[in-house]
Design an enzyme around this catalytic site. Structure first.
Site, PDB file in Angstrom:
ATOM      1  N   SER A  31       0.732  -1.116   0.179  1.00 45.80           N
ATOM      2  CA  SER A  31      -0.136   0.180  -0.026  1.00 45.80           C
ATOM      3  C   SER A  31       0.918   1.373   0.048  1.00 45.80           C
ATOM      4  CB  SER A  31      -1.075  -0.091   1.328  1.00 45.80           C
ATOM      5  OG  SER A  31      -1.853  -1.025   1.033  1.00 45.80           O
ATOM      6  N   THR A  32       1.842   1.278   0.449  1.00 45.45           N
ATOM      7  CA  THR A  32       2.646   2.289   0.812  1.00 45.45           C
ATOM      8  C   THR A  32       4.280   2.142   0.514  1.00 45.45           C
ATOM      9  OG1 THR A  32       3.407   2.125   3.033  1.00 45.45           O
ATOM     10  CG2 THR A  32       1.463   3.201   2.490  1.00 45.45           C
TER      11      THR A  32
END
Length: 187
Positions: free
Chosen positions: A9-10
């Site tokens: 996600s990041t």
């Protein structure tokens, strides 16, 4: 070909575990993305899905790496099946290239459809309950009945234009016309 898809996600998250598992599963090519799963339109996923051909198998480490909602997951897998592309999720041991995996995925599809039906039923019931209490849905009107009567009275003066009346009530001419028509004024 066996093609892998990995997503974190990041930028801060580490994808080594996913990449190691996909390589161990025999993936010949792995698409890797750092992008939130909240959005269905992910550039690397789109590229990965375009790359797949009939007979290929898409492999993910875990189902939530491919999609965040059951509905999206089912749509993606159905699209793959229509294109004769297999799907495997390593963590959940789902493999649509065999009968048992297909069965599990059909159950997921049925659950997604059932969930959608429940949402539609609850929405309809809520709207019916609100109507029974005298509430109407939709946006509140920009011009109430008294405003429309005042607007019609203003428009009876040939020196006043619709644009001026609309500006006075802080609405567009289209909104003014709709309100006048809704209340039976043909001006």
């Amino acid at each position: 070909m066996i093609i892998g898809y990995a997503r974190v996600s990041t930028q801060d998250q580490n994808s080594d575990l996913q990449l190691d598992a996909l390589n161990a599963a025999g993936c010949e090519e792995v698409f890797h993305e750092s992008f939130t799963g909240k959005h269905r339109d992910r550039p690397i996923l789109s590229q990965c899905l375009r790359t797949l051909r009939a007979g290929d198998v898409l492999v993910v480490w875990k189902l939530d790496r491919l999609a965040r909602s059951l509905k999206d997951l089912v749509e993606i897998i159905h699209d793959l099946q229509k294109r004769s592309i297999g799907f495997k999720s390593l963590t959940e041991s789902i493999d649509t290239t065999n009968s048992a995996g297909k069965l599990i995925f059909h159950i997921f599809g049925a659950l997604a459809e059932f969930e959608h039906s429940l949402i539609v039923e609850r929405t309809k019931a809520g709207l019916a309950a609100a109507r029974a209490r005298g509430r109407k849905g939709g946006r509140t009107l920009s011009l109430n009945e008294n405003d429309v009567k005042k607007a019609a009275a203003m428009l009876s003066d040939p020196m006043i234009t619709k644009a001026e009346v609309a500006k006075h009530f802080k609405v567009s001419r289209t909104t003014l016309n709709a309100a006048l028509n809704r209340n039976g004024f043909k001006i």
